[in-house]
Design an enzyme around this catalytic site. Structure first.
Site, PDB file in Angstrom:
ATOM      1  N   GLY A  51       0.811  -1.324   0.113  1.00  0.00           N
ATOM      2  CA  GLY A  51      -0.103  -0.035   0.012  1.00  0.00           C
ATOM      3  C   GLY A  51       0.788   1.336  -0.041  1.00  0.00           C
ATOM      4  O   GLY A  51       2.090   1.253   0.189  1.00  0.00           O
ATOM      5  N   CYS A  78       5.160  -6.233   1.442  1.00  0.00           N
ATOM      6  CA  CYS A  78       5.476  -4.791   1.431  1.00  0.00           C
ATOM      7  C   CYS A  78       4.924  -4.061   2.804  1.00  0.00           C
ATOM      8  O   CYS A  78       5.149  -4.397   3.698  1.00  0.00           O
ATOM      9  CB  CYS A  78       5.257  -4.089   0.217  1.00  0.00           C
ATOM     10  SG  CYS A  78       6.224  -2.624  -0.079  1.00  0.00           S
ATOM     11  N   TYR A  79       3.871  -3.276   2.470  1.00  0.00           N
ATOM     12  CA  TYR A  79       3.108  -2.537   3.734  1.00  0.00           C
ATOM     13  C   TYR A  79       2.362  -3.703   4.349  1.00  0.00           C
ATOM     14  O   TYR A  79       2.403  -3.506   5.823  1.00  0.00           O
ATOM     15  CB  TYR A  79       2.184  -1.559   3.188  1.00  0.00           C
ATOM     16  CG  TYR A  79       1.173  -1.127   4.189  1.00  0.00           C
ATOM     17  CD1 TYR A  79       1.744   0.241   4.744  1.00  0.00           C
ATOM     18  CD2 TYR A  79       0.179  -1.448   4.399  1.00  0.00           C
ATOM     19  CE1 TYR A  79       0.980   0.711   5.765  1.00  0.00           C
ATOM     20  CE2 TYR A  79      -0.739  -0.916   5.528  1.00  0.00           C
ATOM     21  CZ  TYR A  79      -0.288   0.082   6.327  1.00  0.00           C
ATOM     22  OH  TYR A  79      -0.962   0.813   7.253  1.00  0.00           O
ATOM     23  N   HIS A 165       7.777  -7.584  -4.123  1.00  0.00           N
ATOM     24  CA  HIS A 165       6.569  -8.029  -4.892  1.00  0.00           C
ATOM     25  C   HIS A 165       6.701  -9.216  -5.325  1.00  0.00           C
ATOM     26  O   HIS A 165       7.182  -9.283  -6.602  1.00  0.00           O
ATOM     27  CB  HIS A 165       6.096  -6.745  -5.505  1.00  0.00           C
ATOM     28  CG  HIS A 165       5.580  -5.597  -4.773  1.00  0.00           C
ATOM     29  ND1 HIS A 165       4.490  -5.304  -4.434  1.00  0.00           N
ATOM     30  CD2 HIS A 165       6.331  -4.650  -4.322  1.00  0.00           C
ATOM     31  CE1 HIS A 165       4.411  -4.308  -3.751  1.00  0.00           C
ATOM     32  NE2 HIS A 165       5.677  -3.637  -3.578  1.00  0.00           N
ATOM     33  N   GLU A 167       4.312 -10.701  -6.869  1.00  0.00           N
ATOM     34  CA  GLU A 167       3.349 -10.889  -7.722  1.00  0.00           C
ATOM     35  C   GLU A 167       3.736 -10.358  -9.123  1.00  0.00           C
ATOM     36  O   GLU A 167       2.983 -10.448 -10.166  1.00  0.00           O
ATOM     37  CB  GLU A 167       2.112 -10.222  -7.256  1.00  0.00           C
ATOM     38  CG  GLU A 167       2.058  -8.529  -7.147  1.00  0.00           C
ATOM     39  CD  GLU A 167       2.609  -8.135  -5.836  1.00  0.00           C
ATOM     40  OE1 GLU A 167       3.444  -9.115  -5.246  1.00  0.00           O
ATOM     41  OE2 GLU A 167       2.531  -6.998  -5.335  1.00  0.00           O
ATOM     42  N   SER A 219     -25.136  -6.455 -25.211  1.00  0.00           N
ATOM     43  CA  SER A 219     -24.321  -5.265 -26.153  1.00  0.00           C
ATOM     44  C   SER A 219     -23.727  -6.279 -27.109  1.00  0.00           C
ATOM     45  O   SER A 219     -23.384  -5.639 -28.202  1.00  0.00           O
ATOM     46  CB  SER A 219     -23.349  -4.509 -25.313  1.00  0.00           C
ATOM     47  OG  SER A 219     -22.379  -5.327 -25.095  1.00  0.00           O
ATOM     48  N   GLY A 220     -23.605  -7.495 -27.066  1.00  0.00           N
ATOM     49  CA  GLY A 220     -22.679  -8.287 -27.962  1.00  0.00           C
ATOM     50  C   GLY A 220     -21.464  -8.248 -27.667  1.00  0.00           C
ATOM     51  O   GLY A 220     -20.497  -9.064 -28.133  1.00  0.00           O
ATOM     52  N   GLY A 221     -20.942  -7.448 -26.498  1.00  0.00           N
ATOM     53  CA  GLY A 221     -19.504  -7.726 -26.018  1.00  0.00           C
ATOM     54  C   GLY A 221     -19.385  -9.027 -25.195  1.00  0.00           C
ATOM     55  O   GLY A 221     -20.305  -9.670 -24.714  1.00  0.00           O
ATOM     56  N   VAL A 222     -18.269  -9.325 -24.931  1.00  0.00           N
ATOM     57  CA  VAL A 222     -17.989 -10.671 -24.435  1.00  0.00           C
ATOM     58  C   VAL A 222     -18.554 -10.737 -22.831  1.00  0.00           C
ATOM     59  O   VAL A 222     -19.275 -11.868 -22.658  1.00  0.00           O
ATOM     60  CB  VAL A 222     -16.557 -11.074 -24.202  1.00  0.00           C
ATOM     61  CG1 VAL A 222     -15.557 -10.142 -23.389  1.00  0.00           C
ATOM     62  CG2 VAL A 222     -16.218 -12.420 -23.576  1.00  0.00           C
ATOM     63  N   ASP A 223     -18.838  -9.468 -22.227  1.00  0.00           N
ATOM     64  CA  ASP A 223     -18.991  -9.872 -20.872  1.00  0.00           C
ATOM     65  C   ASP A 223     -20.605 -10.174 -20.793  1.00  0.00           C
ATOM     66  O   ASP A 223     -21.076 -10.948 -20.119  1.00  0.00           O
ATOM     67  CB  ASP A 223     -18.877  -8.612 -19.801  1.00  0.00           C
ATOM     68  CG  ASP A 223     -17.332  -8.196 -20.100  1.00  0.00           C
ATOM     69  OD1 ASP A 223     -16.542  -8.943 -20.446  1.00  0.00           O
ATOM     70  OD2 ASP A 223     -17.192  -6.855 -19.672  1.00  0.00           O
ATOM     71  N   SER A 225     -22.556 -11.143 -23.071  1.00  0.00           N
ATOM     72  CA  SER A 225     -22.862 -12.367 -23.722  1.00  0.00           C
ATOM     73  C   SER A 225     -22.760 -13.689 -22.774  1.00  0.00           C
ATOM     74  O   SER A 225     -23.391 -14.644 -22.732  1.00  0.00           O
ATOM     75  CB  SER A 225     -22.110 -12.716 -25.003  1.00  0.00           C
ATOM     76  OG  SER A 225     -22.154 -11.752 -25.967  1.00  0.00           O
ATOM     77  N   LYS A 365     -10.985 -10.270 -16.761  1.00  0.00           N
ATOM     78  CA  LYS A 365     -11.703 -10.310 -18.071  1.00  0.00           C
ATOM     79  C   LYS A 365     -10.912 -11.584 -18.917  1.00  0.00           C
ATOM     80  O   LYS A 365     -11.920 -12.220 -19.618  1.00  0.00           O
ATOM     81  CB  LYS A 365     -10.673  -8.978 -18.957  1.00  0.00           C
ATOM     82  CG  LYS A 365     -11.268  -8.928 -20.459  1.00  0.00           C
ATOM     83  CD  LYS A 365     -12.609  -8.119 -20.320  1.00  0.00           C
ATOM     84  CE  LYS A 365     -13.244  -7.806 -21.918  1.00  0.00           C
ATOM     85  NZ  LYS A 365     -14.676  -6.987 -21.776  1.00  0.00           N
TER      86      LYS A 365
END
Ligand code: XMP
Length: 509
Positions: A51, A78-79, A165, A167, A219-223, A225, A365
């Site tokens: 953080g 870290c923090y 870190h 990650e 909307s036709g977007g992947v989410d 759909s 995503k």
């Protein structure tokens, strides 16, 4: 499950990504989460994130210190590590030298989380504070030139701290370190798969919705759909999708969607052709924010009018993703200043008194894409690039007209076809064309032309927050330019946008 406590690090989502990549489910919560809730979670381990604050600052974020006494393994990064040190009786001080960037990690003691890690490896640091005294029970596991306590452990209590870190990819053995924490220390099982997620989510939707009705704005977007597919799997005909054709879509988009959802997937879907309404409302409007507002308002009106025809609907489904949820709250648990203005249906549930169903709210995503593929969504939709709600209206500089829409649609179709053929469609985040509000002189055959200019825009990005212009091969750009000028009437010049975000944005408006 692993719980990640969000102390405000920009890498939080990355920690979650890494844990899930190991096949272990995790969630991110703010430090204000009550200890009672944590106790109910059946956790296998806890990660305290980094953080931006210093632990000796008055208003630095803290979590109930009982989290360190639950007998659950804790990894502080870290923090997060500094919080552990401060809470358990050690000392944190401003470092003499701020350490930022690469460092060589030298192992002093191979405790469980350093299993199979070489004595020397590269790590990535970003800190201004250091540990000057360890809390009782802890010993030093590793150091770097500048940081005497780069890692610490109390193996008997299974408490670990890393100043670097793990990650980020620059920490070359970071994945192995997290892997060791999850599997050797916490005893996690690798059971987070999209198949398991789909099965669990479908039964959760069934339980929540029962035999009541759900509406979804497709909307036709992947989410949206994938949301439709999941809910359809759970409740079948009780789901009705509404697709509003705003007339600002790309070539054949509405027709393709109709084929997929109605014919192939047999999902209830209502198509509303509102193109005329949108174009009329947009007539002579050149200001980008005005365009957005108008499109948002007309969309809400059209959607609501259609939704009212579906009698007895109690739920509205949305394809909200995890980054939206995380970004819309601050590190300290309060409401955040960052509110995405991109959500077109944001105001609808309140207005229509509908309850929300958001089955993707814990996914990233790329996980949504995997889930889509798992549910049998066709690759074209699984891999569709993001497309803004206001559509081509914000890619036509100046006022939107039917004629200009046709030009841009034809240009865009050539661009996408070539990008796909060259294998770049999935490599770039977005690739599209912009129609400029000025004309330029050209020569075609033996005659002078005075016609439109289009700009091509292709960017690489991880999350659209920052983006770099894509270094597409010159030959590909040349082919696209040639085809556009030859095939699209009214365009005599093509330029390529070589600006990054920031300071530019991805879209031109
Ligand atoms: P910018 O242009 O801000 O875009 O760099 C970041 C991402 O958001 C998309 N975008 C929008 N999406 N409504 C949307 O649904 C909007 O008004 C809008 N504006 C930008 C853009 O395509 C990119 O993916």
């Amino acid at each position: 499950m692993i719980l990640i406590i969000d102390f405000g690090s920009q890498f939080n989502q990355l920690i979650a990504r890494r844990v899930r990549e190991c096949g272990v489910y995790c969630i991110i919560e703010p430090p204000t989460i009550p200890i009672e809730r944590i106790q109910e979670m059946n956790l296998q381990g806890i990660i305290l994130s980094g953080g931006p604050c210093s632990i000796y600052e008055e208003h630095c974020p803290r979590i109930d210190s009982r989290i360190l006494e639950l007998g659950i393994p804790v990894l502080g990064i870290c923090y997060g590590m500094q919080y552990m040190v401060d809470t358990l009786g050690g000392k944190v001080q401003r470092a003499l030298k701020r350490e930022y960037g690469f460092a060589e990690l030298l192992l002093e003691h191979k405790d469980n989380i350093f299993k199979d890690i070489p004595d020397k490896s590269q790590v990535w640091m970003s800190h201004g504070d250091s540990i000057s005294a360890l809390p009782p029970g802890f010993s030093i596991s590793a150091k770097t030139d500048n940081t005497p306590v780069a890692a610490m452990a109390d193996e008997s209590r299974r408490l670990f701290g890393l100043q670097f870190h793990p990650e980020v990819v620059h920490t070359t053995k970071g994945k192995q370190i997290l892997h060791n924490f999850l599997f050797t220390v916490c005893g996690c099982k690798r059971n987070w798969t999209m198949r398991a997620f789909a099965k669990q989510t479908v039964s959760e939707i069934r339980e929540k919705v029962g035999d009541r009705k759900v509406i979804l704005g497709l909307s036709g977007g992947v989410d949206s759909s994938v949301t439709a597919l999941l809910i359809h799997k759970a409740i079948g005909a009780n789901l009705t999708c509404i697709f509003v054709d705003n007339g600002l879509l790309r070539k054949n988009e509405a027709a393709k969607l109709k084929l997929t959802f109605k014919e192939h997937l047999k999902i209830n879907i209502r198509f509303v052709n509102a193109a005329k309404l949108f174009l009329k409302a947009l007539a002579n409007v050149a200001d980008p924010e005005k365009k957005r507002k108008i499109i948002g308002k007309v969309f809400m009106d059209v959607f609501e009018a259609e939704a009212c025809k579906i009698k007895g609907a109690e739920f509205l489904a949305q394809g909200t993703l995890y980054p939206d949820i995380i970004e819309s709250r601050s590190a300290f648990g309060g409401p955040s200043a960052i509110i995405k203005s991109h959500h077109n249906v944001g105001g609808l549930p309140k207005r229509m008194k509908l309850k929300l169903v958001e089955p993707l709210q814990y996914l990233f995503k790329d996980e949504v894409r995997k889930l889509g593929a798992q549910l049998g969504l066709e690759p074209d939709l699984v891999w569709r690039q993001p497309f803004p709600g206001p559509g081509l209206a914000i890619r036509i500089m100046g006022a939107v007209t039917e004629k200009r829409l046709k030009v841009l649609r034809d240009v865009d179709a050539v661009l996408i076809e070539e990008i796909k053929a060259a294998g770049y469609y999935r490599k770039v985040w977005q690739s599209f064309a912009v129609l400029l509000p000025i004309k330029s002189v050209g020569i075609m055959g033996d005659s002078r032309t005075y016609e439109d200019i289009v700009a091509l825009r292709a960017v690489t990005s991880r999350d659209a927050m920052t983006a770099d212009w894509a270094k597409l091969p010159h030959r590909l750009l040349g082919r696209i330019s040639n085809r556009i000028i030859n095939e699209v009437n009214g365009v005599n010049r093509v330029v390529y946008d070589i600006s990054s975000k920031p300071p530019s944005t991805i879209e031109w408006e």
